[in-house]
Write a protein that holds these residues in place. Structure first.
Motif, PDB file in Angstrom:
ATOM      1  N   VAL A  70     127.916  77.046   4.130  1.00 23.60           N
ATOM      2  CA  VAL A  70     129.311  76.672   3.848  1.00 23.60           C
ATOM      3  C   VAL A  70     129.417  75.179   3.532  1.00 23.60           C
ATOM      4  N   ASP A  71     128.341  74.593   3.007  1.00 28.53           N
ATOM      5  CA  ASP A  71     128.353  73.171   2.662  1.00 28.53           C
ATOM      6  C   ASP A  71     129.108  72.945   1.355  1.00 28.53           C
ATOM      7  N   PHE A  72     129.260  71.671   0.977  1.00 29.22           N
ATOM      8  CA  PHE A  72     130.006  71.322  -0.233  1.00 29.22           C
ATOM      9  C   PHE A  72     129.413  71.989  -1.474  1.00 29.22           C
ATOM     10  N   GLY A  73     128.084  72.019  -1.565  1.00 26.37           N
ATOM     11  CA  GLY A  73     127.446  72.584  -2.741  1.00 26.37           C
ATOM     12  C   GLY A  73     127.746  74.054  -2.923  1.00 26.37           C
ATOM     13  N   SER A  74     127.615  74.841  -1.847  1.00 21.88           N
ATOM     14  CA  SER A  74     127.875  76.276  -1.948  1.00 21.88           C
ATOM     15  C   SER A  74     129.363  76.542  -2.200  1.00 21.88           C
ATOM     16  N   GLN A  75     130.233  75.743  -1.606  1.00 18.36           N
ATOM     17  CA  GLN A  75     131.666  75.942  -1.819  1.00 18.36           C
ATOM     18  C   GLN A  75     132.057  75.620  -3.261  1.00 18.36           C
ATOM     19  N   ALA A  76     131.452  74.579  -3.847  1.00 23.02           N
ATOM     20  CA  ALA A  76     131.740  74.236  -5.241  1.00 23.02           C
ATOM     21  C   ALA A  76     131.270  75.344  -6.175  1.00 23.02           C
ATOM     22  N   SER A  77     130.112  75.934  -5.887  1.00 23.95           N
ATOM     23  CA  SER A  77     129.619  77.046  -6.695  1.00 23.95           C
ATOM     24  C   SER A  77     130.545  78.250  -6.576  1.00 23.95           C
ATOM     25  N   ALA A  78     131.029  78.504  -5.350  1.00 25.22           N
ATOM     26  CA  ALA A  78     131.970  79.604  -5.142  1.00 25.22           C
ATOM     27  C   ALA A  78     133.261  79.363  -5.917  1.00 25.22           C
ATOM     28  N   PHE A  79     133.753  78.136  -5.903  1.00 19.85           N
ATOM     29  CA  PHE A  79     134.997  77.802  -6.605  1.00 19.85           C
ATOM     30  C   PHE A  79     134.829  77.985  -8.116  1.00 19.85           C
ATOM     31  N   ALA A  80     133.699  77.535  -8.646  1.00 21.69           N
ATOM     32  CA  ALA A  80     133.443  77.702 -10.077  1.00 21.69           C
ATOM     33  C   ALA A  80     133.412  79.181 -10.447  1.00 21.69           C
ATOM     34  N   ALA A  81     132.765  79.999  -9.616  1.00 23.73           N
ATOM     35  CA  ALA A  81     132.685  81.440  -9.882  1.00 23.73           C
ATOM     36  C   ALA A  81     134.066  82.091  -9.786  1.00 23.73           C
ATOM     37  N   LEU A  82     134.870  81.634  -8.833  1.00 22.79           N
ATOM     38  CA  LEU A  82     136.201  82.200  -8.657  1.00 22.79           C
ATOM     39  C   LEU A  82     137.100  81.870  -9.847  1.00 22.79           C
TER      40      LEU A  82
END
Length: 268
Positions: A70-82
């Motif tokens: 749940v770090d910044f990197g994984s959250q940014a990737s999730a946001f881009a995918a969303l």
């Protein structure tokens, strides 16, 4: 507002909802919060905009599996995918706290285009982290074993401290609820343990390349992140504007909802 929609991403469940019609506006929450603090603002904007809210993986109504980063990197990737899932090409993005780092990384590293970006009392560049935050990082497993009533009291006191004016009991209950129970308690400490400041260093190095309109708002009484940090962020982004909101702490949504609503409408 109802987060009745669900996006499956890499085995994770991301809860989201939308309301209204018009140009797209996406609202991003921070930590240890959820999209619930944005719901009244989404409803208020829905007459003129299509407003999207979401709970980051590990937060709110989204999945909280212990094996998921749940770090910044994984959250940014999730946001881009969303955003791709929503089919949004250039939305307006408004971000609070941790959501600032996530939205900035999605734009700067994941190359997601925005129409504009508003940053509200954000975690975006180093240094960051309170003494409590650093203590949790050092003892996440130990604190995850606290008796439930002690944990709940700790989280309530921590979140209450983000407000300058003080939160009403029902607002505080809504912010604390996702962090309780067998799933929520360990998730609270896990998201702090996964906090990695190297992503903030990367953000700072890239801020000079931002070429979209950016507005930075900060609570004058924010004791979590000093206003000087907000001014520094604005200075690092070409053309960014800055405003200090008087009488507000880190949770402007509750401390100064009318000035915040005026700022958002004026900006959009």
């Amino acid at each position: 507002m109802d987060l009745s929609e669900c996006f499956e991403w890499r085995g994770r469940r991301i809860a989201w909802g939308s309301v209204g019609r018009g140009p797209a506006v996406v609202l991003c929450h921070g930590t240890p919060f959820s999209s619930v603090l944005w719901h009244p603002f989404a409803e208020a904007l829905s007459r003129d905009f299509t407003v999207y809210v979401w709970d980051m993986p590990g937060y709110g109504q989204s999945s909280k599996r212990p094996e998921d980063a749940v770090d910044f990197g994984s959250q940014a990737s999730a946001f881009a995918a969303l955003l791709e899932h929503w089919g949004l090409e250039r939305p307006h993005v408004i971000a609070h706290d941790f959501g600032g780092a996530v939205s900035l990384r999605a734009h700067l590293v994941e190359r997601v285009p925005y129409r504009s970006l508003m940053l509200l009392d954000v975690v975006a560049i180093p240094p960051s982290g309170s003494p409590f935050f650093r203590f949790v990082q050092e003892h996440p497993d130990l604190l995850g074993q606290l008796p439930a009533y002690i944990h709940a009291a700790l989280v309530r006191a921590y979140i209450q401290g983000a407000s300058h004016r003080g939160l009403r009991d029902d607002d505080l209950d809504a912010l604390v609820a996702p962090w309780t129970g067998d799933e929520g308690q360990p998730a609270f400490y896990r998201q702090i343990a996964d906090y990695d400041e190297r992503f903030l260093v990367e953000n700072e190095q890239r801020l000079g390349g931002i070429d979209i309109p950016v507005r930075v708002l900060w609570g004058s009484e924010d004791t979590w992140i000093p206003a000087a940090q907000g001014r520094r962020i604005a200075d690092l982004i070409p053309g960014a504007t800055f405003r200090l909101i008087g009488g507000s702490g880190h949770l402007m949504h509750y401390d100064a909802p009318i000035p915040l609503t005026d700022e958002i409408r004026g900006w959009l």
